[in-house]
Design a protein around this motif. Structure first.
Motif, PDB file in Angstrom:
ATOM      1  N   UNK A  96      14.026  16.003  -7.243  1.00 42.81           N
ATOM      2  CA  UNK A  96      12.663  16.384  -6.850  1.00 42.81           C
ATOM      3  C   UNK A  96      11.851  15.165  -6.429  1.00 42.81           C
ATOM      4  N   UNK A  97      12.013  14.072  -7.169  1.00 38.19           N
ATOM      5  CA  UNK A  97      11.283  12.849  -6.830  1.00 38.19           C
ATOM      6  C   UNK A  97      11.753  12.271  -5.497  1.00 38.19           C
ATOM      7  N   UNK A  98      13.054  12.281  -5.265  1.00 37.83           N
ATOM      8  CA  UNK A  98      13.574  11.783  -3.989  1.00 37.83           C
ATOM      9  C   UNK A  98      13.004  12.585  -2.826  1.00 37.83           C
ATOM     10  N   UNK A  99      12.983  13.892  -2.966  1.00 39.04           N
ATOM     11  CA  UNK A  99      12.439  14.742  -1.907  1.00 39.04           C
ATOM     12  C   UNK A  99      10.953  14.480  -1.688  1.00 39.04           C
ATOM     13  N   UNK A 100      10.224  14.275  -2.774  1.00 36.46           N
ATOM     14  CA  UNK A 100       8.801  13.963  -2.674  1.00 36.46           C
ATOM     15  C   UNK A 100       8.583  12.664  -1.902  1.00 36.46           C
ATOM     16  N   UNK A 101       9.345  11.630  -2.245  1.00 33.25           N
ATOM     17  CA  UNK A 101       9.186  10.334  -1.582  1.00 33.25           C
ATOM     18  C   UNK A 101       9.603  10.429  -0.113  1.00 33.25           C
ATOM     19  N   UNK A 102      10.680  11.152   0.166  1.00 32.32           N
ATOM     20  CA  UNK A 102      11.138  11.270   1.549  1.00 32.32           C
ATOM     21  C   UNK A 102      10.182  12.065   2.422  1.00 32.32           C
ATOM     22  N   UNK A 103       9.283  12.836   1.809  1.00 37.33           N
ATOM     23  CA  UNK A 103       8.275  13.559   2.587  1.00 37.33           C
ATOM     24  C   UNK A 103       7.243  12.619   3.201  1.00 37.33           C
ATOM     25  N   UNK A 104       7.139  11.408   2.671  1.00 38.04           N
ATOM     26  CA  UNK A 104       6.213  10.426   3.239  1.00 38.04           C
ATOM     27  C   UNK A 104       6.779   9.962   4.576  1.00 38.04           C
TER      28      UNK A 104
ATOM     29  N   UNK B 102       0.837  -1.208   0.000  1.00 36.19           N
ATOM     30  CA  UNK B 102       0.000   0.000   0.000  1.00 36.19           C
ATOM     31  C   UNK B 102       0.870   1.255   0.000  1.00 36.19           C
ATOM     32  N   UNK B 103       1.947   1.237   0.769  1.00 32.27           N
ATOM     33  CA  UNK B 103       2.865   2.370   0.803  1.00 32.27           C
ATOM     34  C   UNK B 103       3.510   2.565  -0.569  1.00 32.27           C
ATOM     35  N   UNK B 104       3.961   1.473  -1.172  1.00 33.20           N
ATOM     36  CA  UNK B 104       4.599   1.553  -2.494  1.00 33.20           C
ATOM     37  C   UNK B 104       3.637   2.124  -3.524  1.00 33.20           C
ATOM     38  N   UNK B 105       2.398   1.673  -3.506  1.00 33.95           N
ATOM     39  CA  UNK B 105       1.403   2.183  -4.453  1.00 33.95           C
ATOM     40  C   UNK B 105       1.137   3.664  -4.200  1.00 33.95           C
ATOM     41  N   UNK B 106       1.020   4.069  -2.941  1.00 30.04           N
ATOM     42  CA  UNK B 106       0.792   5.483  -2.613  1.00 30.04           C
ATOM     43  C   UNK B 106       1.923   6.361  -3.142  1.00 30.04           C
ATOM     44  N   UNK B 107       3.148   5.893  -2.998  1.00 23.79           N
ATOM     45  CA  UNK B 107       4.303   6.669  -3.446  1.00 23.79           C
ATOM     46  C   UNK B 107       4.304   6.818  -4.963  1.00 23.79           C
ATOM     47  N   UNK B 108       4.054   5.739  -5.665  1.00 28.13           N
ATOM     48  CA  UNK B 108       4.037   5.820  -7.131  1.00 28.13           C
ATOM     49  C   UNK B 108       2.908   6.727  -7.602  1.00 28.13           C
ATOM     50  N   UNK B 109       1.761   6.642  -6.981  1.00 27.83           N
ATOM     51  CA  UNK B 109       0.651   7.517  -7.380  1.00 27.83           C
ATOM     52  C   UNK B 109       0.971   8.981  -7.075  1.00 27.83           C
ATOM     53  N   UNK B 110       1.654   9.249  -5.974  1.00 24.91           N
ATOM     54  CA  UNK B 110       2.058  10.625  -5.669  1.00 24.91           C
ATOM     55  C   UNK B 110       3.016  11.149  -6.735  1.00 24.91           C
ATOM     56  N   UNK B 111       3.937  10.300  -7.165  1.00 20.16           N
ATOM     57  CA  UNK B 111       4.881  10.687  -8.223  1.00 20.16           C
ATOM     58  C   UNK B 111       4.140  10.958  -9.520  1.00 20.16           C
ATOM     59  N   UNK B 112       3.225  10.076  -9.884  1.00 22.42           N
ATOM     60  CA  UNK B 112       2.476  10.258 -11.132  1.00 22.42           C
ATOM     61  C   UNK B 112       1.608  11.508 -11.076  1.00 22.42           C
ATOM     62  N   UNK B 113       1.053  11.815  -9.913  1.00 20.47           N
ATOM     63  CA  UNK B 113       0.210  13.011  -9.766  1.00 20.47           C
ATOM     64  C   UNK B 113       0.982  14.307  -9.985  1.00 20.47           C
TER      65      UNK B 113
END
Length: 109
Positions: free
Chosen positions: A63-71, A30-41
């Motif tokens: 930018x993507x690394x920072x986005x993922x690390x915000x989770x 679920x976490x992996x899916x949430x992260x990929x969807x956040x990236x795609x959004x």
């Protein structure tokens, strides 16, 4: 008992089980899916695929690394964005509670 539960989405649609009920992902998936969807959004995944210049690609990866690390479920400093083949990008990270995740950013989501 699962901590995180999310609908399983594939190709932009809810995945159904044999009884035509929605299927669910739990915890790490679920976490992996949430992260990929956040990236795609964010639209940043399209920049990775469309840009062949290393300067913009490197900036997009940061930018993507920072986005993922915000989770809050992701351990800081463990995020990697890698191109495994031409046009195929993956995100790798360690969750705090459930171990490593590895998911394609592009593809069947």
């Amino acid at each position: 008992m699962s901590t995180y539960i999310d609908l399983h989405i594939s190709n932009g649609d809810v995945v159904l089980d044999a009884g035509l009920n929605p299927s669910y992902l739990t915890d790490r998936a679920a976490i992996a899916q949430d992260i990929v969807h956040a990236i795609l959004d964010t639209g940043l995944a399209h920049l990775l695929i469309s840009d062949r210049g290393t300067g913009v690609t490197a900036d997009t990866q940061v930018k993507l690394k920072l986005l993922v690390e915000d989770d809050l479920r992701i351990m800081p400093g463990t995020v990697r964005i890698e191109q495994v083949a031409s046009g195929q990008w993956w995100v790798f990270a360690d969750t705090i509670e459930f171990g490593p995740i590895a998911n394609p950013i592009t593809g069947d989501l």
